[in-house]
Design a protein around this motif. Sequence first.
Motif, PDB file in Angstrom:
ATOM      1  N   LYS A  58      45.550 -76.017  55.128  1.00  0.00           N
ATOM      2  CA  LYS A  58      45.129 -77.365  55.545  1.00  0.00           C
ATOM      3  C   LYS A  58      43.697 -77.652  55.094  1.00  0.00           C
ATOM      4  O   LYS A  58      43.389 -78.751  54.641  1.00  0.00           O
ATOM      5  CB  LYS A  58      45.221 -77.508  57.069  1.00  0.00           C
ATOM      6  N   GLU A  59      42.840 -76.655  55.235  1.00  0.00           N
ATOM      7  CA  GLU A  59      41.432 -76.817  54.850  1.00  0.00           C
ATOM      8  C   GLU A  59      41.309 -77.054  53.342  1.00  0.00           C
ATOM      9  O   GLU A  59      40.561 -77.928  52.900  1.00  0.00           O
ATOM     10  CB  GLU A  59      40.637 -75.579  55.272  1.00  0.00           C
ATOM     11  N   ASN A  61      43.632 -78.269  51.369  1.00  0.00           N
ATOM     12  CA  ASN A  61      44.202 -79.594  51.083  1.00  0.00           C
ATOM     13  C   ASN A  61      43.238 -80.725  51.422  1.00  0.00           C
ATOM     14  O   ASN A  61      43.265 -81.775  50.792  1.00  0.00           O
ATOM     15  CB  ASN A  61      45.525 -79.779  51.819  1.00  0.00           C
ATOM     16  N   ARG A  62      42.379 -80.528  52.406  1.00  0.00           N
ATOM     17  CA  ARG A  62      41.392 -81.543  52.775  1.00  0.00           C
ATOM     18  C   ARG A  62      40.308 -81.721  51.712  1.00  0.00           C
ATOM     19  O   ARG A  62      39.612 -82.725  51.692  1.00  0.00           O
ATOM     20  CB  ARG A  62      40.717 -81.170  54.095  1.00  0.00           C
ATOM     21  N   LEU A  63      40.151 -80.727  50.860  1.00  0.00           N
ATOM     22  CA  LEU A  63      39.087 -80.776  49.852  1.00  0.00           C
ATOM     23  C   LEU A  63      39.330 -81.835  48.790  1.00  0.00           C
ATOM     24  O   LEU A  63      38.400 -82.256  48.125  1.00  0.00           O
ATOM     25  CB  LEU A  63      38.929 -79.408  49.171  1.00  0.00           C
ATOM     26  N   ASP A  64      40.565 -82.219  48.612  1.00  0.00           N
ATOM     27  CA  ASP A  64      40.905 -83.233  47.625  1.00  0.00           C
ATOM     28  C   ASP A  64      40.351 -82.852  46.248  1.00  0.00           C
ATOM     29  O   ASP A  64      39.592 -83.593  45.618  1.00  0.00           O
ATOM     30  CB  ASP A  64      40.376 -84.608  48.067  1.00  0.00           C
ATOM     31  N   LEU A  82      34.370 -73.018  53.500  1.00  0.00           N
ATOM     32  CA  LEU A  82      35.819 -73.162  53.436  1.00  0.00           C
ATOM     33  C   LEU A  82      36.512 -72.236  54.436  1.00  0.00           C
ATOM     34  O   LEU A  82      37.463 -72.626  55.114  1.00  0.00           O
ATOM     35  CB  LEU A  82      36.313 -72.857  52.013  1.00  0.00           C
TER      36      LEU A  82
END
Length: 166
Positions: A58-59, A61-64, A82
């Motif tokens: 999830k972390e 994926n949040r980085l875009d 991270l």
Amino acid sequence: MKVYLGETSGIKPQPHPSSNSIAPKDRYYYQNRKAIVGFFNSPGLKSMGNRYSNLLIKEVNRLDLSHDWTKCEDLYSFIQNLLIGPTVEAMCGPVLLAQKPTFRKEFWNIDHDIFYFFKAYPRWLAPRAYRNRSKLLNSVKTWHMFARDNCTDDCIEPDGYDQYYG
């Protein structure tokens, strides 16, 4: 703070003979050791690993992140930032980070200052390091007191996880 200072019973199942008389639920060091030893000898370890993997995904994926190369000024800090959230949440539950959003920064400040403690610098030579350590310890103590006051047997999931202690 009273939880720690008043606890003289030790980590063994039977309280130390010279300890003060406290209720079994208030034997913090014994209860903590029992939980940790029990955890590492139970299916909870596997569920924590799975929880960590899911939180890390999830972390990330949040980085875009894009498919192009991106300049990173400090790879070490990038990795630290991270990993710290998923690590703390997987081990300690979501309450600690929700209660103390600055915990991540406080934790890495200690990493930066650890040299002073390894070399046993006195407080007056490393005041920032001792201040940072005090902030981190106070965050953990506040979290422990909150978890102790709010966690019940109903909070514990079948794999041993709970939102207060992780």
